[in-house]
Write a protein that holds these residues in place. Structure first.
Motif, PDB file in Angstrom:
ATOM      1  N   GLY A 134       0.830  -1.208   0.000  1.00  0.00           N
ATOM      2  CA  GLY A 134       0.000   0.000   0.000  1.00  0.00           C
ATOM      3  C   GLY A 134       0.855   1.245   0.000  1.00  0.00           C
ATOM      4  N   ASP A 171      -1.510   3.403  -2.799  1.00  0.00           N
ATOM      5  CA  ASP A 171      -2.745   2.668  -3.065  1.00  0.00           C
ATOM      6  C   ASP A 171      -3.558   2.574  -1.772  1.00  0.00           C
ATOM      7  OD1 ASP A 171      -4.706   0.637  -3.495  1.00  0.00           O
ATOM      8  OD2 ASP A 171      -3.527  -0.154  -5.153  1.00  0.00           O
ATOM      9  N   ASP A 173      -6.490   1.453  -1.151  1.00  0.00           N
ATOM     10  CA  ASP A 173      -7.209   0.193  -0.948  1.00  0.00           C
ATOM     11  C   ASP A 173      -6.289  -0.894  -0.400  1.00  0.00           C
ATOM     12  OD1 ASP A 173      -9.629   1.261  -1.824  1.00  0.00           O
ATOM     13  OD2 ASP A 173      -9.153   0.848  -3.912  1.00  0.00           O
ATOM     14  N   ARG A 176      -5.629  -0.130   3.220  1.00  0.00           N
ATOM     15  CA  ARG A 176      -6.717  -0.568   4.094  1.00  0.00           C
ATOM     16  C   ARG A 176      -6.615  -2.077   4.371  1.00  0.00           C
ATOM     17  NH1 ARG A 176      -9.589   3.392   0.782  1.00  0.00           N
ATOM     18  NH2 ARG A 176     -10.526   4.996   2.127  1.00  0.00           N
ATOM     19  N   ASP A 218     -10.766  10.597   1.266  1.00  0.00           N
ATOM     20  CA  ASP A 218     -11.767  10.327   0.227  1.00  0.00           C
ATOM     21  C   ASP A 218     -12.886  11.368   0.262  1.00  0.00           C
ATOM     22  OD1 ASP A 218     -10.548   8.131  -0.856  1.00  0.00           O
ATOM     23  OD2 ASP A 218     -11.828   6.646   0.132  1.00  0.00           O
ATOM     24  N   GLY A 260      -3.827   8.107  -6.324  1.00  0.00           N
ATOM     25  CA  GLY A 260      -4.220   6.844  -5.706  1.00  0.00           C
ATOM     26  C   GLY A 260      -5.660   6.874  -5.226  1.00  0.00           C
ATOM     27  N   HIS A 261      -6.055   7.961  -4.572  1.00  0.00           N
ATOM     28  CA  HIS A 261      -7.431   8.070  -4.084  1.00  0.00           C
ATOM     29  C   HIS A 261      -8.416   8.244  -5.235  1.00  0.00           C
ATOM     30  CE1 HIS A 261      -7.127   8.157   0.353  1.00  0.00           C
ATOM     31  NE2 HIS A 261      -5.895   8.517   0.110  1.00  0.00           N
ATOM     32  N   SER A 263      -8.097   7.012  -8.245  1.00  0.00           N
ATOM     33  CA  SER A 263      -8.230   5.689  -8.863  1.00  0.00           C
ATOM     34  C   SER A 263      -9.133   4.791  -8.031  1.00  0.00           C
ATOM     35  CB  SER A 263      -6.845   5.051  -9.017  1.00  0.00           C
ATOM     36  OG  SER A 263      -6.951   3.746  -9.558  1.00  0.00           O
ATOM     37  N   SER A 264      -8.927   4.819  -6.721  1.00  0.00           N
ATOM     38  CA  SER A 264      -9.761   4.008  -5.830  1.00  0.00           C
ATOM     39  C   SER A 264     -11.230   4.410  -5.936  1.00  0.00           C
ATOM     40  CB  SER A 264      -9.273   4.176  -4.384  1.00  0.00           C
ATOM     41  OG  SER A 264     -10.171   3.576  -3.472  1.00  0.00           O
ATOM     42  N   HIS A 267     -12.763   3.265  -9.207  1.00  0.00           N
ATOM     43  CA  HIS A 267     -13.084   1.840  -9.213  1.00  0.00           C
ATOM     44  C   HIS A 267     -14.341   1.545  -8.396  1.00  0.00           C
ATOM     45  CE1 HIS A 267      -9.003   1.229 -10.849  1.00  0.00           C
ATOM     46  NE2 HIS A 267      -9.485   0.089 -11.287  1.00  0.00           N
ATOM     47  N   GLN A 268     -14.613   2.396  -7.424  1.00  0.00           N
ATOM     48  CA  GLN A 268     -15.831   2.234  -6.622  1.00  0.00           C
ATOM     49  C   GLN A 268     -17.057   2.836  -7.311  1.00  0.00           C
ATOM     50  OE1 GLN A 268     -15.294   3.696  -2.537  1.00  0.00           O
ATOM     51  NE2 GLN A 268     -13.093   3.315  -2.738  1.00  0.00           N
TER      52      GLN A 268
END
Length: 286
Positions: A134, A171, A173, A176, A218, A260-261, A263-264, A267-268
C-alpha cells in the motif's frame, strides 16, 4: 544523512529498535531498515542479514555498509528493483521522465544496494515476514518470536498524521487491507517506521485512526469534485483544504497520493473523469 540514533533501545526479549528519522530494528543477527542508521550505530559486529521492508531510501540508504562487511541483504521481489536502482523511484514520481534535481525528494535518494535474496524465498522460524503493501507494492513487516512487529510505513500513528497531515502511500485500498491484516496479527508491541513503539492496544487504536483518515481524504476529494476539476487544480484545492506544507517535494508526493485516491474512488464508481482540450478533469459521479 547523519544518524539520529542514540543506540539500540530494548522493546522485548531480543528485539530492539534504534530511534531515528526512520527507525531501524535489531533482532539477534538481523538489522531491519538501516536507512537512517549505519554499522557504527548498531554497536555489534554479528549482523549477518539486512531485512528491508520496502524500497524507499530512508529505509535502506545505509544497507550497503552492512553488506560490505559480509551481511546479506533481503528485500521483496516487488521492491528489490528500487533498492538496486533508486533512480526508478525518482523517475516513477515524475512519470518516468528525468525530473529537475530541485524536484527530487530526498526520501528517494541514496546509495543503491544489491539484493542477495528475496523475502519470498527466505524463512526463519524466529522472525517471519508479513506482506503489507500500500505504501509501496512490495512492502513487508516482520514479527519476531518476542511478539514485536516492525511495521515500517504500513501504519501511521495519530501523532504522525498530525505532523505530516498526509503520509505517503500509493494505493489506499491496499493500505486498508494491510491495516486490517495488522489488526488480526498476534503481537504485543509494534515498532513503526517513524515514531515511538506502540503497545498492542495503542497500535490497534492507531490502525483505526489510520483507516478513518483514509476515509477522510476520500471525503475531502469528493467534496472538491462537486464540479469538474482538473488534476492540477485539484492538487491546489486539496493542499489548501488541508493546509499542507508548500514545497516541491510535497507537491509531487501529494499528486501521487491524490491519484491513488482518485483511482480508488473511480473503481468504486464514485468518481468519473473526462479529457477535454488535452486536460484531464475529475468529477463526482451522479
Amino acid at each position: 544523512m547523519a544518524s539520529k540514533s542514540n543506540g539500540p533501545a530494548l522493546v522485548a526479549g531480543n528485539s530492539y529498535y534504534l530511534p531515528a528519522m526512520s527507525n531501524a530494528g535489531l533482532f539477534k543477527g538481523y538489522v531491519i531498515d538501516p536507512g537512517s542508521v549505519g554499522y557504527a550505530d548498531v554497536g555489534r559486529d554479528d549482523i549477518h542479514t539486512v531485512l528491508i521492508t520496502h524500497g524507499h531510501n530512508d529505509h535502506f540508504r545505509r544497507a550497503r555498509e552492512f553488506r560490505e562487511r559480509g551481511a546479506r541483504v533481503i528485500a521483496s521481489k516487488e521492491d528489490a528493483l528500487l533498492v538496486r536502482n533508486p533512480e526508478v523511484n525518482v523517475r516513477g514520481l515524475f512519470s518516468w521522465a528525468r525530473p529537475p534535481k530541485e524536484m527530487i525528494t530526498p526520501y528517494f535518494q541514496g546509495d543503491a544496494c544489491e539484493v542477495d535474496l528475496y523475502i519470498e524465498d527466505w524463512l526463519d522460524s524466529s522472525i517471519r515476514a508479513i506482506y503489507l503493501p500500500g505504501h509501496t507494492l512490495g512492502e513487508y513487516g516482520f514479527i519476531t518470536e518476542d511478539g514485536v512487529l516492525y511495521s515500517a510505513d504500513s501504519l501511521y500513528s495519530k501523532e504522525l498524521w498530525g505532523k505530516y497531515k498526509l503520509p505517503y502511500s500509493i494505493d489506499p485500498d491496499l493500505c486498508r487491507e494491510s491495516i486490517r491484516k495488522i489488526k488480526t496479527l498476534d503481537f504485543d508491541y509494534l515498532v513503526p517506521g517513524h515514531g515511538d513503539p506502540l503497545s498492542r492496544e495503542d497500535a490497534l487504536k492507531a490502525a483505526d485512526f489510520h483507516l478513518s483518515q483514509l476515509d477522510f481524504v476520500d471525503e475531502v476529494v469528493l467534496e472538491l469534485l462537486r464540479e469538474p476539476v482538473s488534476t492540477e487544480s485539484l492538487v491546489t484545492k486539496f493542499c489548501y483544504e488541508l493546509d499542507l506544507y508548500k514545497s516541491l517535494n510535497n507537491y509531487w508526493l501529494t499528486l501521487v497520493m491524490l491519484k491513488g485516491h482518485l483511482s480508488s474512488l473511480n473503481h468504486q464508481g464514485r468518481v468519473a473523469y473526462k479529457l477535454e482540450n488535452y486536460c484531464m478533469f475529475w468529477f463526482k459521479s451522479k
